[in-house]
Design a protein around this motif. Structure first.
Motif, PDB file in Angstrom:
ATOM      1  N   LEU A  84       4.487  -0.483  12.790  1.00  0.00           N
ATOM      2  CA  LEU A  84       4.108   0.921  12.890  1.00  0.00           C
ATOM      3  C   LEU A  84       2.947   1.099  13.868  1.00  0.00           C
ATOM      4  O   LEU A  84       2.914   2.059  14.646  1.00  0.00           O
ATOM      5  CB  LEU A  84       3.729   1.456  11.509  1.00  0.00           C
ATOM      6  CG  LEU A  84       3.453   2.952  11.390  1.00  0.00           C
ATOM      7  CD1 LEU A  84       4.623   3.773  11.895  1.00  0.00           C
ATOM      8  CD2 LEU A  84       3.130   3.316   9.949  1.00  0.00           C
ATOM      9  N   ILE A  85       2.022   0.176  13.858  1.00  0.00           N
ATOM     10  CA  ILE A  85       0.902   0.237  14.801  1.00  0.00           C
ATOM     11  C   ILE A  85       1.412   0.056  16.231  1.00  0.00           C
ATOM     12  O   ILE A  85       1.004   0.772  17.154  1.00  0.00           O
ATOM     13  CB  ILE A  85      -0.163  -0.820  14.444  1.00  0.00           C
ATOM     14  CG1 ILE A  85      -0.851  -0.434  13.120  1.00  0.00           C
ATOM     15  CG2 ILE A  85      -1.196  -0.948  15.561  1.00  0.00           C
ATOM     16  CD1 ILE A  85      -1.794  -1.488  12.594  1.00  0.00           C
ATOM     17  N   ALA A 109      -5.396   0.759   4.597  1.00  0.00           N
ATOM     18  CA  ALA A 109      -4.499  -0.105   3.824  1.00  0.00           C
ATOM     19  C   ALA A 109      -4.883  -1.573   3.971  1.00  0.00           C
ATOM     20  O   ALA A 109      -5.279  -2.027   5.047  1.00  0.00           O
ATOM     21  CB  ALA A 109      -3.057   0.114   4.269  1.00  0.00           C
ATOM     22  N   SER A 132       0.849  -1.193   0.000  1.00  0.00           N
ATOM     23  CA  SER A 132       0.000   0.000   0.000  1.00  0.00           C
ATOM     24  C   SER A 132       0.885   1.243   0.000  1.00  0.00           C
ATOM     25  O   SER A 132       1.919   1.273   0.673  1.00  0.00           O
ATOM     26  CB  SER A 132      -0.905   0.026   1.242  1.00  0.00           C
ATOM     27  OG  SER A 132      -1.699  -1.137   1.320  1.00  0.00           O
ATOM     28  N   ILE A 143      -3.229   4.528   6.661  1.00  0.00           N
ATOM     29  CA  ILE A 143      -2.770   3.260   7.254  1.00  0.00           C
ATOM     30  C   ILE A 143      -3.962   2.401   7.639  1.00  0.00           C
ATOM     31  O   ILE A 143      -3.979   1.183   7.408  1.00  0.00           O
ATOM     32  CB  ILE A 143      -1.884   3.549   8.481  1.00  0.00           C
ATOM     33  CG1 ILE A 143      -0.591   4.249   8.055  1.00  0.00           C
ATOM     34  CG2 ILE A 143      -1.564   2.264   9.241  1.00  0.00           C
ATOM     35  CD1 ILE A 143       0.164   4.890   9.202  1.00  0.00           C
ATOM     36  N   LEU A 173       1.829   4.766  15.593  1.00  0.00           N
ATOM     37  CA  LEU A 173       1.445   5.545  14.414  1.00  0.00           C
ATOM     38  C   LEU A 173       2.027   6.970  14.480  1.00  0.00           C
ATOM     39  O   LEU A 173       2.953   7.240  15.241  1.00  0.00           O
ATOM     40  CB  LEU A 173      -0.080   5.565  14.271  1.00  0.00           C
ATOM     41  CG  LEU A 173      -0.745   4.190  14.125  1.00  0.00           C
ATOM     42  CD1 LEU A 173      -2.267   4.337  14.134  1.00  0.00           C
ATOM     43  CD2 LEU A 173      -0.293   3.495  12.855  1.00  0.00           C
ATOM     44  N   ARG A 222       3.418  -2.659   8.530  1.00  0.00           N
ATOM     45  CA  ARG A 222       2.224  -2.037   9.130  1.00  0.00           C
ATOM     46  C   ARG A 222       2.073  -2.415  10.608  1.00  0.00           C
ATOM     47  O   ARG A 222       1.759  -1.564  11.453  1.00  0.00           O
ATOM     48  CB  ARG A 222       0.992  -2.459   8.339  1.00  0.00           C
ATOM     49  CG  ARG A 222      -0.322  -1.806   8.762  1.00  0.00           C
ATOM     50  CD  ARG A 222      -1.430  -2.185   7.796  1.00  0.00           C
ATOM     51  NE  ARG A 222      -2.676  -1.522   8.102  1.00  0.00           N
ATOM     52  CZ  ARG A 222      -3.626  -2.040   8.890  1.00  0.00           C
ATOM     53  NH1 ARG A 222      -3.440  -3.232   9.422  1.00  0.00           N
ATOM     54  NH2 ARG A 222      -4.752  -1.373   9.116  1.00  0.00           N
ATOM     55  N   SER A 223       2.308  -3.676  10.938  1.00  0.00           N
ATOM     56  CA  SER A 223       2.140  -4.134  12.319  1.00  0.00           C
ATOM     57  C   SER A 223       3.122  -3.438  13.255  1.00  0.00           C
ATOM     58  O   SER A 223       2.765  -3.062  14.384  1.00  0.00           O
ATOM     59  CB  SER A 223       2.318  -5.649  12.401  1.00  0.00           C
ATOM     60  OG  SER A 223       3.602  -6.039  11.926  1.00  0.00           O
ATOM     61  N   ASP A 273       0.396  -5.716   4.264  1.00  0.00           N
ATOM     62  CA  ASP A 273       1.273  -5.751   5.434  1.00  0.00           C
ATOM     63  C   ASP A 273       2.389  -4.708   5.379  1.00  0.00           C
ATOM     64  O   ASP A 273       3.006  -4.412   6.399  1.00  0.00           O
ATOM     65  CB  ASP A 273       1.898  -7.146   5.584  1.00  0.00           C
ATOM     66  CG  ASP A 273       0.870  -8.223   5.872  1.00  0.00           C
ATOM     67  OD1 ASP A 273      -0.168  -7.905   6.482  1.00  0.00           O
ATOM     68  OD2 ASP A 273       1.097  -9.389   5.489  1.00  0.00           O
ATOM     69  N   TRP A 274       2.673  -4.203   4.178  1.00  0.00           N
ATOM     70  CA  TRP A 274       3.744  -3.216   4.006  1.00  0.00           C
ATOM     71  C   TRP A 274       3.174  -1.926   3.426  1.00  0.00           C
ATOM     72  O   TRP A 274       2.341  -1.965   2.525  1.00  0.00           O
ATOM     73  CB  TRP A 274       4.834  -3.765   3.084  1.00  0.00           C
ATOM     74  CG  TRP A 274       5.677  -4.816   3.748  1.00  0.00           C
ATOM     75  CD1 TRP A 274       5.477  -6.163   3.702  1.00  0.00           C
ATOM     76  CD2 TRP A 274       6.834  -4.607   4.560  1.00  0.00           C
ATOM     77  NE1 TRP A 274       6.435  -6.812   4.440  1.00  0.00           N
ATOM     78  CE2 TRP A 274       7.288  -5.881   4.976  1.00  0.00           C
ATOM     79  CE3 TRP A 274       7.536  -3.474   4.960  1.00  0.00           C
ATOM     80  CZ2 TRP A 274       8.411  -6.043   5.782  1.00  0.00           C
ATOM     81  CZ3 TRP A 274       8.652  -3.628   5.772  1.00  0.00           C
ATOM     82  CH2 TRP A 274       9.081  -4.902   6.173  1.00  0.00           C
ATOM     83  N   ILE A 275       3.642  -0.800   3.980  1.00  0.00           N
ATOM     84  CA  ILE A 275       3.142   0.512   3.557  1.00  0.00           C
ATOM     85  C   ILE A 275       4.315   1.405   3.177  1.00  0.00           C
ATOM     86  O   ILE A 275       5.257   1.577   3.963  1.00  0.00           O
ATOM     87  CB  ILE A 275       2.318   1.182   4.674  1.00  0.00           C
ATOM     88  CG1 ILE A 275       1.115   0.305   5.044  1.00  0.00           C
ATOM     89  CG2 ILE A 275       1.855   2.567   4.238  1.00  0.00           C
ATOM     90  CD1 ILE A 275       0.303   0.844   6.194  1.00  0.00           C
ATOM     91  N   ASN A 300      -2.359   8.447   9.147  1.00  0.00           N
ATOM     92  CA  ASN A 300      -2.992   7.411   9.965  1.00  0.00           C
ATOM     93  C   ASN A 300      -4.284   6.917   9.326  1.00  0.00           C
ATOM     94  O   ASN A 300      -4.611   5.717   9.414  1.00  0.00           O
ATOM     95  CB  ASN A 300      -3.271   7.948  11.370  1.00  0.00           C
ATOM     96  CG  ASN A 300      -2.000   8.149  12.188  1.00  0.00           C
ATOM     97  OD1 ASN A 300      -0.930   7.640  11.831  1.00  0.00           O
ATOM     98  ND2 ASN A 300      -2.100   8.893  13.270  1.00  0.00           N
TER      99      ASN A 300
END
Length: 316
Positions: A169-170, A85, A12, A82, A174, A166-167, A88-90, A79
């Motif tokens: 970053l969460i 999305a 994403s 995100i 964020l 993504r995981s 798994d990757w941003i 955010n």
């Protein structure tokens, strides 16, 4: 083919958009020229009044998703992207920056090694037409991002050059909504506590720092504010949330950011505030040369000497 990729993207791309109608079309086109095509592009129009969202809406590629919201700032816009999305990757891209065609391909190849929570590419400053990192610095895993940045280029992790898990970053919390300056640096610093990064040497992102809508231009028009990471690190250390092997280097990086804040205050003509920051928040031992330069400028003679030296700096 494009419709198939849009249904099941591998990565994403999140672009926060505010008042950049004149350049957002070029940014979207740079994404559509990527050699890696399995992506979704999420543009979050953060209450633009110049028709920027309409420029994005005019693109017919099904991989593009436009989200409109009331103005809440770039952190809130990122955010929101995100949250929307599907992968798994941003990858992040500012609305006035650009990518070379191999950008996503290179970052995802590095991410596929499976040993990092973020990947960042060398990037070019448009004002200099040159990459920020030395050409002889190879691709590598970066176990201590703070030490790496201090030894190379302190702002090498840029919001248009980075790909993140993504995981992770969460878990890192964020982007800090409400922060006016430095929210991206604060985010990358917190992300560094979640695991190693990877560096890709090929410069494939372009930061258009000289454009009137750039983050740098926006900051130059405002009174300097302290970097959010100063308070962030203090709180995380208090709660024992900083990995032991990063405590020292994270503190040194915070020191660098505070020295930069003192420089910005000096550039704004507030020598007294800069002197206070140096005395209360900066460590001479961590960066004696930069500290001495800043401190000298807080006094009249030193400031005049600095101004005189700037007159002799050759133009690029």
């Amino acid at each position: 083919m494009a419709s198939l990729l849009a249904r099941d993207p591998a990565v994403s791309i999140v672009v926060p958009l505010y008042q950049k109608a004149d350049v957002i079309g070029q940014t979207v086109e740079a994404v559509l020229r990527q050699t890696f095509e399995s992506f979704e592009l999420i543009v979050v129009d953060d209450g633009s009044k110049d028709g920027g969202g309409d420029v994005v809406a005019a693109f017919t590629d099904p991989r593009i998703r436009l989200i409109r919201q009331a103005n809440a700032g770039s952190a809130a816009a990122r955010n929101r992207g995100i949250a929307a999305a599907r992968t798994d990757w941003i990858a992040f891209l500012d609305a006035d920056d650009l990518w070379a065609g191999r950008h996503l391909e290179n970052l995802l190849a590095a991410a596929s090694k499976g040993d990092a929570v973020a990947v960042f590419a060398n990037h070019l400053l448009a004002s200099r037409s040159a990459p920020v990192m030395k050409a002889d610095l190879p691709d590598q895993r970066v176990d201590d991002p703070f030490a790496f940045l201090l030894a190379t280029y302190p702002y090498a992790v840029h919001s248009s050059s980075v790909l993140v898990a993504r995981s992770a970053l969460i878990r890192a919390g964020l982007f800090p909504v409400g922060a006016v300056m430095g929210e991206d640096t604060d985010t990358w610093c917190r992300l560094a506590f979640e695991g190693p990064f990877r560096y890709v040497a090929e410069p494939t992102a372009v930061y258009r720092d000289g454009h009137p809508t750039s983050v740098l231009a926006h900051q130059l028009r405002r009174r300097p504010l302290p970097p959010p990471f100063d308070r962030t690190l203090t709180a995380l250390l208090r709660h024992g949330a900083v990995p032991a092997h990063l405590v020292r280097s994270a503190g040194r990086y915070r020191n660098f950011l505070m020295l930069e804040y003192a420089r910005q205050l000096l550039d704004a003509g507030d020598a007294e505030a800069a002197r206070d920051i140096l005395r209360r928040h900066c460590r001479l031992a961590d960066d004696p040369v930069r500290y001495a330069k800043r401190f000298l400028r807080t006094w009249g003679f030193g400031h005049r000497l600095y101004a005189l030296s700037r007159q002799w700096v050759p133009s690029r």
